[in-house]
Motif scaffolding. Structure first.
Motif, PDB file in Angstrom:
ATOM      1  N   GLN A   1       0.829  -1.206   0.000  1.00 41.65           N
ATOM      2  CA  GLN A   1       0.000   0.000   0.000  1.00 41.65           C
ATOM      3  C   GLN A   1       0.864   1.256   0.000  1.00 41.65           C
ATOM      4  O   GLN A   1       0.573   2.221  -0.715  1.00 41.65           O
ATOM      5  N   GLU A   2       1.934   1.243   0.787  1.00 46.07           N
ATOM      6  CA  GLU A   2       2.819   2.412   0.854  1.00 46.07           C
ATOM      7  C   GLU A   2       3.514   2.654  -0.478  1.00 46.07           C
ATOM      8  O   GLU A   2       3.654   3.793  -0.916  1.00 46.07           O
ATOM      9  N   VAL A   3       3.960   1.590  -1.133  1.00 46.41           N
ATOM     10  CA  VAL A   3       4.649   1.749  -2.421  1.00 46.41           C
ATOM     11  C   VAL A   3       3.664   2.255  -3.479  1.00 46.41           C
ATOM     12  O   VAL A   3       4.021   3.080  -4.329  1.00 46.41           O
ATOM     13  N   GLU A   4       2.439   1.763  -3.437  1.00 43.04           N
ATOM     14  CA  GLU A   4       1.446   2.239  -4.400  1.00 43.04           C
ATOM     15  C   GLU A   4       1.142   3.724  -4.203  1.00 43.04           C
ATOM     16  O   GLU A   4       0.853   4.438  -5.160  1.00 43.04           O
ATOM     17  N   LEU A   5       1.202   4.202  -2.957  1.00 44.49           N
ATOM     18  CA  LEU A   5       0.935   5.618  -2.681  1.00 44.49           C
ATOM     19  C   LEU A   5       2.124   6.518  -2.988  1.00 44.49           C
ATOM     20  O   LEU A   5       1.974   7.735  -3.044  1.00 44.49           O
ATOM     21  N   ALA A   6       3.310   5.939  -3.185  1.00 39.63           N
ATOM     22  CA  ALA A   6       4.508   6.737  -3.464  1.00 39.63           C
ATOM     23  C   ALA A   6       4.501   7.127  -4.939  1.00 39.63           C
ATOM     24  O   ALA A   6       5.152   6.499  -5.782  1.00 39.63           O
ATOM     25  N   SER A   7       3.802   8.181  -5.255  1.00 38.75           N
ATOM     26  CA  SER A   7       3.648   8.584  -6.653  1.00 38.75           C
ATOM     27  C   SER A   7       4.878   9.323  -7.186  1.00 38.75           C
ATOM     28  O   SER A   7       5.061   9.425  -8.400  1.00 38.75           O
ATOM     29  N   ALA A   8       5.736   9.839  -6.310  1.00 37.20           N
ATOM     30  CA  ALA A   8       6.912  10.579  -6.771  1.00 37.20           C
ATOM     31  C   ALA A   8       8.068   9.648  -7.140  1.00 37.20           C
ATOM     32  O   ALA A   8       9.057  10.097  -7.707  1.00 37.20           O
ATOM     33  N   ALA A   9       7.960   8.377  -6.836  1.00 35.26           N
ATOM     34  CA  ALA A   9       9.040   7.430  -7.143  1.00 35.26           C
ATOM     35  C   ALA A   9       9.086   7.174  -8.645  1.00 35.26           C
ATOM     36  O   ALA A   9       8.094   7.328  -9.359  1.00 35.26           O
ATOM     37  N   ARG A  10      10.253   6.777  -9.107  1.00 41.57           N
ATOM     38  CA  ARG A  10      10.394   6.456 -10.532  1.00 41.57           C
ATOM     39  C   ARG A  10       9.542   5.226 -10.853  1.00 41.57           C
ATOM     40  O   ARG A  10       9.503   4.269 -10.067  1.00 41.57           O
ATOM     41  N   PRO A  11       8.861   5.246 -11.986  1.00 43.83           N
ATOM     42  CA  PRO A  11       7.940   4.137 -12.313  1.00 43.83           C
ATOM     43  C   PRO A  11       8.625   2.773 -12.389  1.00 43.83           C
ATOM     44  O   PRO A  11       8.064   1.773 -11.953  1.00 43.83           O
ATOM     45  N   LYS A  12       9.842   2.744 -12.927  1.00 40.13           N
ATOM     46  CA  LYS A  12      10.542   1.464 -13.056  1.00 40.13           C
ATOM     47  C   LYS A  12      10.884   0.902 -11.677  1.00 40.13           C
ATOM     48  O   LYS A  12      10.683  -0.287 -11.415  1.00 40.13           O
ATOM     49  N   ASP A  13      11.395   1.756 -10.777  1.00 40.45           N
ATOM     50  CA  ASP A  13      11.741   1.307  -9.429  1.00 40.45           C
ATOM     51  C   ASP A  13      10.489   0.883  -8.658  1.00 40.45           C
ATOM     52  O   ASP A  13      10.499  -0.106  -7.923  1.00 40.45           O
ATOM     53  N   ARG A  14       9.442   1.637  -8.843  1.00 37.94           N
ATOM     54  CA  ARG A  14       8.189   1.327  -8.148  1.00 37.94           C
ATOM     55  C   ARG A  14       7.622  -0.006  -8.629  1.00 37.94           C
ATOM     56  O   ARG A  14       7.186  -0.843  -7.829  1.00 37.94           O
ATOM     57  N   ALA A  15       7.646  -0.237  -9.933  1.00 39.63           N
ATOM     58  CA  ALA A  15       7.157  -1.507 -10.483  1.00 39.63           C
ATOM     59  C   ALA A  15       8.017  -2.672 -10.013  1.00 39.63           C
ATOM     60  O   ALA A  15       7.498  -3.750  -9.709  1.00 39.63           O
ATOM     61  N   ASN A  16       9.332  -2.449  -9.945  1.00 36.17           N
ATOM     62  CA  ASN A  16      10.228  -3.498  -9.470  1.00 36.17           C
ATOM     63  C   ASN A  16       9.932  -3.843  -8.012  1.00 36.17           C
ATOM     64  O   ASN A  16       9.898  -5.011  -7.629  1.00 36.17           O
ATOM     65  N   ALA A  17       9.704  -2.815  -7.177  1.00 28.65           N
ATOM     66  CA  ALA A  17       9.390  -3.043  -5.766  1.00 28.65           C
ATOM     67  C   ALA A  17       8.078  -3.797  -5.616  1.00 28.65           C
ATOM     68  O   ALA A  17       7.966  -4.734  -4.811  1.00 28.65           O
ATOM     69  N   LEU A  18       7.073  -3.422  -6.398  1.00 31.07           N
ATOM     70  CA  LEU A  18       5.790  -4.116  -6.331  1.00 31.07           C
ATOM     71  C   LEU A  18       5.915  -5.569  -6.776  1.00 31.07           C
ATOM     72  O   LEU A  18       5.275  -6.465  -6.210  1.00 31.07           O
ATOM     73  N   ALA A  19       6.757  -5.816  -7.779  1.00 35.92           N
ATOM     74  CA  ALA A  19       6.964  -7.193  -8.243  1.00 35.92           C
ATOM     75  C   ALA A  19       7.643  -8.031  -7.162  1.00 35.92           C
ATOM     76  O   ALA A  19       7.273  -9.191  -6.939  1.00 35.92           O
TER      77      ALA A  19
END
Length: 140
Positions: A58-76
Motif C-alpha cells: 500500500q505504501e509503495v502504491e501511494l509513493a507517486s513521486a518514485a520512478r515508475p521502473k523502481d516502483r514496479a520493481n518493488a511491487l513485483a
C-alpha cells in the motif's frame, strides 16, 4: 563517623535475606497456559510478515513521486514475497510416494564360443590357431 550509605546497604541486604529465607519469594510464570509449539510460532510470524508486506505494498502504491521502473520493481518483489509466504502458510502437502522402479529383465544367457574358432571357420569345419586371432592368448 559512619557512612549512612554503608549502613542502609547492610540493612537492605539483611531484609532481602530474611524475605528470601522465609519463602516469601515464589516462582511465577507470565503465562499459566500451554506454550505454543514451534510450528504455531512459525505460522504466526509468517502471518505477521504477510501483513507487513500488505502494508508495504500500500505504501509503495501511494509513493507517486518514485520512478515508475523502481516502483514496479518493488511491487513485483513484494508480490513474489507474498506468494512465497502464501505457499508456506497453505496446508502442508505431503509429497506423493515415488513409484517403485520396474524390475529389470533377466539377462539372456548366450553360450560361449571357443576363442580359437570364428563363426566362418566353425561353419567350414576348420580351426584357426589362437596366435592368429590374438597373440596374447598363446601359452608359452
Amino acid at each position: 563517623m559512619v557512612n549512612v550509605w554503608k549502613v542502609s546497604t547492610l540493612v537492605l541486604a539483611g531484609a532481602l535475606v530474611i524475605v528470601v529465607g522465609k519463602g516469601a519469594v515464589q516462582e511465577s510464570s507470565a503465562c499459566e497456559g500451554e506454550q505454543p509449539s514451534a510450528e504455531q510460532v512459525t505460522r504466526l510470524r509468517l502471518a505477521r510478515g504477510f501483513a507487513f508486506l500488505e502494508r508495504a505494498e500500500q505504501e509503495v502504491e501511494l509513493a507517486s513521486a518514485a520512478r515508475p521502473k523502481d516502483r514496479a520493481n518493488a511491487l513485483a518483489q513484494i508480490a513474489k514475497a507474498k506468494a512465497s509466504i502464501e505457499l508456506a502458510l497453505g496446508p502442508a502437502v505431503e509429497p506423493e510416494p515415488r513409484p517403485l522402479p520396474k524390475p529389470k529383465p533377466k539377462p539372456i544367457r548366450i553360450p560361449r564360443r571357443v576363442i580359437n574358432e570364428s563363426p566362418a571357420t566353425q561353419a567350414a569345419g576348420t580351426t584357426v590357431p589362437a596366435s592368429l586371432v590374438n597373440p596374447f592368448l598363446v601359452r608359452r
